[in-house]
Design a protein around this motif. Structure first.
Motif, PDB file in Angstrom:
ATOM      1  N   SER A   1     -11.488  -1.907   6.537  1.00  0.00           N
ATOM      2  CA  SER A   1     -10.028  -1.953   6.468  1.00  0.00           C
ATOM      3  C   SER A   1      -9.556  -1.525   5.085  1.00  0.00           C
ATOM      4  O   SER A   1     -10.273  -1.663   4.098  1.00  0.00           O
ATOM      5  N   LYS A   2      -8.352  -0.998   5.076  1.00  0.00           N
ATOM      6  CA  LYS A   2      -7.742  -0.567   3.811  1.00  0.00           C
ATOM      7  C   LYS A   2      -6.250  -0.849   3.886  1.00  0.00           C
ATOM      8  O   LYS A   2      -5.588  -0.515   4.859  1.00  0.00           O
ATOM      9  N   ASN A   3      -5.745  -1.471   2.836  1.00  0.00           N
ATOM     10  CA  ASN A   3      -4.314  -1.738   2.696  1.00  0.00           C
ATOM     11  C   ASN A   3      -3.736  -0.772   1.673  1.00  0.00           C
ATOM     12  O   ASN A   3      -4.369  -0.502   0.656  1.00  0.00           O
ATOM     13  N   ASP A   4      -2.536  -0.271   1.947  1.00  0.00           N
ATOM     14  CA  ASP A   4      -1.894   0.581   0.949  1.00  0.00           C
ATOM     15  C   ASP A   4      -0.812  -0.207   0.215  1.00  0.00           C
ATOM     16  O   ASP A   4      -0.591  -1.389   0.485  1.00  0.00           O
ATOM     17  N   ASP A   5      -0.136   0.443  -0.698  1.00  0.00           N
ATOM     18  CA  ASP A   5       0.877  -0.217  -1.533  1.00  0.00           C
ATOM     19  C   ASP A   5       2.179  -0.496  -0.787  1.00  0.00           C
ATOM     20  O   ASP A   5       3.070  -1.148  -1.331  1.00  0.00           O
ATOM     21  N   TYR A   6       2.320   0.021   0.432  1.00  0.00           N
ATOM     22  CA  TYR A   6       3.568  -0.123   1.182  1.00  0.00           C
ATOM     23  C   TYR A   6       3.485  -1.174   2.283  1.00  0.00           C
ATOM     24  O   TYR A   6       4.422  -1.325   3.061  1.00  0.00           O
TER      25      TYR A   6
ATOM     26  N   PHE B   1      -5.712   9.676   4.219  1.00  0.00           N
ATOM     27  CA  PHE B   1      -5.448   8.456   3.464  1.00  0.00           C
ATOM     28  C   PHE B   1      -4.486   8.679   2.306  1.00  0.00           C
ATOM     29  O   PHE B   1      -3.932   7.734   1.788  1.00  0.00           O
ATOM     30  N   LYS B   2      -4.331   9.910   1.854  1.00  0.00           N
ATOM     31  CA  LYS B   2      -3.507  10.193   0.677  1.00  0.00           C
ATOM     32  C   LYS B   2      -2.446  11.222   1.025  1.00  0.00           C
ATOM     33  O   LYS B   2      -2.722  12.151   1.770  1.00  0.00           O
ATOM     34  N   PRO B   3      -1.250  11.146   0.551  1.00  0.00           N
ATOM     35  CA  PRO B   3      -0.735  10.118  -0.338  1.00  0.00           C
ATOM     36  C   PRO B   3      -0.449   8.806   0.397  1.00  0.00           C
ATOM     37  O   PRO B   3      -0.258   7.771  -0.223  1.00  0.00           O
ATOM     38  N   HIS B   4      -0.430   8.852   1.734  1.00  0.00           N
ATOM     39  CA  HIS B   4      -0.274   7.650   2.554  1.00  0.00           C
ATOM     40  C   HIS B   4      -1.007   7.896   3.872  1.00  0.00           C
ATOM     41  O   HIS B   4      -1.443   9.011   4.144  1.00  0.00           O
TER      42      HIS B   4
END
Length: 107
Positions: free
Chosen positions: A30-35, A96-99
């Motif tokens: 799992s990965k959480n982003d800043d948003y 995955f980038k930028p979101h």
């Protein structure tokens, strides 16, 4: 199912959660982003299955949840998760980038 655990470790920036035990070949990344979004990849290596889901902290349900069968390979390169079916076709590609964003979906 082929996959490189180091590619996935680098892409998700964390160790997977082992579901049941290592011998079952069932893992959750799992990965959480800043948003507030969370992308989850679960794998069942011996059954050639995986699922990809995206959730958001302010939603009760999931934005999407794909369950895929007959998977040949999972790649984690260039900030991209790519899941290939048995014919070598890209079934799902998530950038995955930028979101988090879906680039390819073949269900």
């Amino acid at each position: 199912m082929e996959y490189n655990e180091y590619e996935l470790l680098e892409l998700f920036e964390d160790e997977p959660v082992v579901m049941v035990d290592e011998q079952t070949g069932m893992f959750m990344y799992s990965k959480n982003d800043d948003y507030g979004f969370q992308l989850i990849l679960t794998t069942s290596i011996h059954e050639n299955k995986c699922s990809v889901s995206l959730g958001y902290e302010h939603f009760k349900g999931l934005i999407f949840d794909f369950e895929l069968e007959d998977i040949n390979q999972i790649k984690g390169e260039n900030n991209r998760l790519t899941i290939l079916g048995n014919g070598g076709n890209t079934e799902v590609e998530v950038s995955f980038k930028p979101h988090f964003s879906l680039k390819t979906v073949r269900l």
